[in-house]
Scaffold this active site. Sequence first.
Site, PDB file in Angstrom:
ATOM      1  N   GLU A  97       0.804  -1.216   0.000  1.00  0.00           N
ATOM      2  CA  GLU A  97       0.000   0.000   0.000  1.00  0.00           C
ATOM      3  C   GLU A  97       0.837   1.267   0.000  1.00  0.00           C
ATOM      4  O   GLU A  97       0.482   2.251  -0.663  1.00  0.00           O
ATOM      5  CB  GLU A  97      -0.935   0.003   1.214  1.00  0.00           C
ATOM      6  CG  GLU A  97      -1.776   1.247   1.374  1.00  0.00           C
ATOM      7  CD  GLU A  97      -2.746   1.458   0.228  1.00  0.00           C
ATOM      8  OE1 GLU A  97      -3.017   2.626  -0.098  1.00  0.00           O
ATOM      9  OE2 GLU A  97      -3.222   0.469  -0.345  1.00  0.00           O
ATOM     10  N   GLU A  98       1.961   1.270   0.716  1.00  0.00           N
ATOM     11  CA  GLU A  98       2.693   2.518   0.938  1.00  0.00           C
ATOM     12  C   GLU A  98       4.130   2.513   0.432  1.00  0.00           C
ATOM     13  O   GLU A  98       4.694   3.566   0.194  1.00  0.00           O
ATOM     14  CB  GLU A  98       2.713   2.862   2.435  1.00  0.00           C
ATOM     15  CG  GLU A  98       1.347   2.842   3.114  1.00  0.00           C
ATOM     16  CD  GLU A  98       0.366   3.866   2.562  1.00  0.00           C
ATOM     17  OE1 GLU A  98       0.739   4.636   1.665  1.00  0.00           O
ATOM     18  OE2 GLU A  98      -0.789   3.880   3.011  1.00  0.00           O
TER      19      GLU A  98
ATOM     20  N   HIS B  37     -12.507   1.595  -1.697  1.00  0.00           N
ATOM     21  CA  HIS B  37     -11.999   2.966  -1.751  1.00  0.00           C
ATOM     22  C   HIS B  37     -12.145   3.569  -3.147  1.00  0.00           C
ATOM     23  O   HIS B  37     -12.086   4.782  -3.316  1.00  0.00           O
ATOM     24  CB  HIS B  37     -10.533   2.973  -1.328  1.00  0.00           C
ATOM     25  CG  HIS B  37     -10.030   4.304  -0.869  1.00  0.00           C
ATOM     26  ND1 HIS B  37     -10.618   5.026   0.143  1.00  0.00           N
ATOM     27  CD2 HIS B  37      -8.993   5.066  -1.298  1.00  0.00           C
ATOM     28  CE1 HIS B  37      -9.961   6.155   0.336  1.00  0.00           C
ATOM     29  NE2 HIS B  37      -8.980   6.212  -0.536  1.00  0.00           N
TER      30      HIS B  37
ATOM     31  N   ASP C  54     -14.754  -0.455   2.194  1.00  0.00           N
ATOM     32  CA  ASP C  54     -13.426   0.146   2.053  1.00  0.00           C
ATOM     33  C   ASP C  54     -12.465  -0.476   3.059  1.00  0.00           C
ATOM     34  O   ASP C  54     -12.659  -0.356   4.263  1.00  0.00           O
ATOM     35  CB  ASP C  54     -13.529   1.662   2.271  1.00  0.00           C
ATOM     36  CG  ASP C  54     -12.305   2.420   1.787  1.00  0.00           C
ATOM     37  OD1 ASP C  54     -11.207   1.843   1.824  1.00  0.00           O
ATOM     38  OD2 ASP C  54     -12.452   3.586   1.394  1.00  0.00           O
TER      39      ASP C  54
ATOM     40  N   SER D 282     -10.481  10.751  -0.668  1.00  0.00           N
ATOM     41  CA  SER D 282      -9.352  10.183   0.064  1.00  0.00           C
ATOM     42  C   SER D 282      -8.681  11.305   0.861  1.00  0.00           C
ATOM     43  O   SER D 282      -9.344  11.930   1.687  1.00  0.00           O
ATOM     44  CB  SER D 282      -8.391   9.482  -0.901  1.00  0.00           C
ATOM     45  OG  SER D 282      -7.527   8.614  -0.217  1.00  0.00           O
TER      46      SER D 282
END
Length: 745
Positions: free
Chosen positions: A215-216, A720, A688, A613
Site C-alpha cells: 500500500e505505501e 476505496h 473500504d 481520500s
Amino acid sequence: MRSWLAVVALATVATGALVDDAAQAQAGATRPAAQRLTLERIFAAPDLGGQQPRALKLSPDGRLLTFLRPRADDRFRLDLWARDTATGQERMLVDSTRVGSGAALSEAEKMQRERARIGALTGIIRYDWSPDGRQLLVPADGDLYLAALDGATRRLTEVKGGVLNGEVSPRGGYVSYVRDQNLWLQPLAGGAARALTQGGGGTVHFGEAEFVAQEEMDRRTGYWWSPEDRYVAVERFDEAPVQVFTRAAIGAAGTEIYQQRYPAAGTPNVAVELHVMRADGKGQVKVDLGTDSDIYLARVDWLPDGSALLVQRENRAQTRLDVLRVDPATGKATPLFSETAAPRSWINLTDSYRALADGGLLWRSERDGYGHLWLLRGGQWTQLTKGPWVVTGLVAVDEAAGKVYFMANKDDVLEQQLYVVPLAGGTPERLTERGWQNSVTADGAAQRFLVTRSNPNQPPQVYLADAAGKRLAWVNENRVEGGHPYAPYLAAHRPVTFGTIKAEDGTELHWQMVTPRLEPGKRYPVFFQHYGGPGPQNVARDWKNPLIQRIVDRGWIYFELDNRGSANRGVTFESAIWHAMGTVEVADQRAGATYLKALRYVDPKRIATYGWSYGGYMSLKMIEADPGLYAAAISGAPVTDWHLYDSHYTERYMGDPRTDAAAYDASRAVRDPRRITTPLLLMHGMADDNVFLDNSTKVAAALQAADMPFDLMFYPGKTHSAVRDIHVWTTIERFLDTHVGSGPK
C-alpha cells in the site's frame, strides 16, 4: 493512500488544436456539431481517451512488442496483444475469455489488486516473458498459464484458492509462485511443483509483501531470484503482533465480517525476516537485519553477478535508510552507506537506483534538498545531476556507452521529460519534446525506449524511440479524428490554462483552470478540486479525466492547485506538512479561493470544493477552518482521524501518536462540528479496506451529536474506488444544483 489520486482526481482535458474562443468560433463553421458529454458516456466503453495499451514489454529478442489492451465492448477487461516491431502488424495473442477457470479470486488476490489500484480490471492484468522469448506466463482467475507465440495456452496450476505472485526465473528454469502462504517452484520444462518454504499458514507468510509494503512502499513481491537461478531471497512475515480490526464489508445482499490485521499508526507492525536459500531448498540462511526488529524491509535486489544482495532497511521513524550488502551463503550483512532525512523531514523511498557491473551504484538521493542522481564508486560519491529540480525516475543505464537515462522536471515543473547524462558527469541532455508529460521504459540494453506522452492537446500516445530520442515508429498514435471515441466531443472541448499564486510564506504554487465560454458581465460558479496530500502532483501538462469537460459544460469553472506538501518540488516544499497535516495545505487552498474570488468572472459566493481520500479529509479541514468561504463541500472517503490510518504512511509525516499526541489531535478532520456550517456531502464505500468506513461514521456521529445538518451517501459493497461509480457523480451534480446552482448569473 500512496496513489489513489490516479483513480479519483479530476484534471484538465484538452484535445486537438485548441486555441482561444474567437479562433474556435471561426473554426466551428467547418467542424461537425459537437455532441454533449453525458455521465453515461463517460463511464461507458470504449474509453474516451482512446484505447490505451498497458504493460508494454519488448520480447527478449526485440521482435515483438506485447501489451494489454481493453476489449472494445468492455474497457475494464484486458486481452494480451503482440505487435511485430518490423512490420507493425498486430494480433491478439491471448483472448482473456479463453483462459481462466472462471473461479472467484481469493481474498488475498483481490486485496493485492486493490493495493495496485487495478481492482476494477478483469481478464489478463499482468504477464511475464520467459527469458528465451518463446513463451509468456499469464495469470488468470488465480491460476497460471503458459502462452506460446502462436497463442496456444497450457495450464500450469490448478490449485484450490489460487496462487499469487507468479513469475519466471531469470534463466527460465522455473516458474515460482505463492501457494497457501508458502513459496513454490515448478520446472518450466515440466515436472512436479514443490514447496520451497515450509511453515506458512495462519499469521505466517512466505514470499508475499505485507500490507504496508504493497500500500505505501510500492513493493509488490516478497521474493527475489538471483540472476543465475541459483538462489532465492524470501521474505517471511508474521502478522501475529498486528492489531485485529473487525471490518464489516456491507453489501447490498448482506454483510461480510473480516477480522483484518491492520497496522494502525502507533501500533505493532508485522515481524519481518529475510531468508536466502538455493533453488533446491538447501543451504537456507537468515539474513542479519540488525538488533532492532521494528524496521521496514524496504527493497531487496541482487548484484548483477549474483554474488550478493543489496537490502534496504528503514527505521520505524523513516528518518534513516541503511543499504546493506548481504552474503547469500551466510546471511551476514555489511553496511554500505546510510541515508538520513533532513531535520523535520523523512526518507522518500525510491526505485531510482542501479547496481552496475563494474561495482558502482547509481543512487537517487535528496541529500542536497532535491532528488538527484549520485554515483558511488570505490567508496566515493559523485553527484551526476544538480539544481532546483527533481529527478523523478531512473529509466536505463548503458554502461558500455557510459550513459544514464532518467526522467526529470528540469525544464518545467509541469512536465516530465527524458534526459541523458554521462556516467562520468556532465550536462544533462533532454531527449523528449517540450510541452508534453512523458513516462518512459527501456529495454535492458538501453537501445530502445517506449515513450508514453500526453499534453493538454492530445490524449496519451505511445511510440518507440532510439537511444537519441528519435521516434522510430508509432505504437499508438491515438489521433483524435475519424472514429476516435472523443472526436464527437472535440468541437465543444474547452482548453486549460496554467498559472501561479503565492503562499503565505511566498512559495510559488501552481494552478490549472478550465472555463466555459465566458459571457461578458456574467459570473460563474467554481468546482474547486483538491487532493492536497503528500505524493501526487496534480497540476501538469497532461491529459486526464473527461469528467472535467462534463462539469465545465454544465456552466462551472474548474480549478485545481498543488499546495505545499505535494511532490516534485524538493524537500522544503514537501516537508511543510511535517507533524502538521491539515495546516499549510488548508492555508494554500484558502489562497487559491481568495485568488478566485478576485476574478471578475467568478461568482465569489459560489465556490464549491471537492476531494476524495486525502482530498476528502481536506474538504472537511477547509470548511472547518473557514466557515462561509466555500458555498458547498464534497468529502469522499476521508481519513478523519489519523490514528485510524496505517503506520508507514501516517508516521512518516505525523510521527508516532504515542509520542506526538498533540500533532494527531490537531490534525483531526473535525475538532469542532459546530463550525461545519457549509453544506456538506459525505460519501464512502461501505467495503473500504483502505480508509475504513469508521472514518466517515465517526464524523457523521459528531455532526449528529451537535445537531449539524449534512448530506450522506454510502455505497454498499464498494471499496476505496467507489468514486468510479456513476452514481457518485449524479449525486454530486444533484447536491451542487441544490446548494450552489450551475451556470452563470
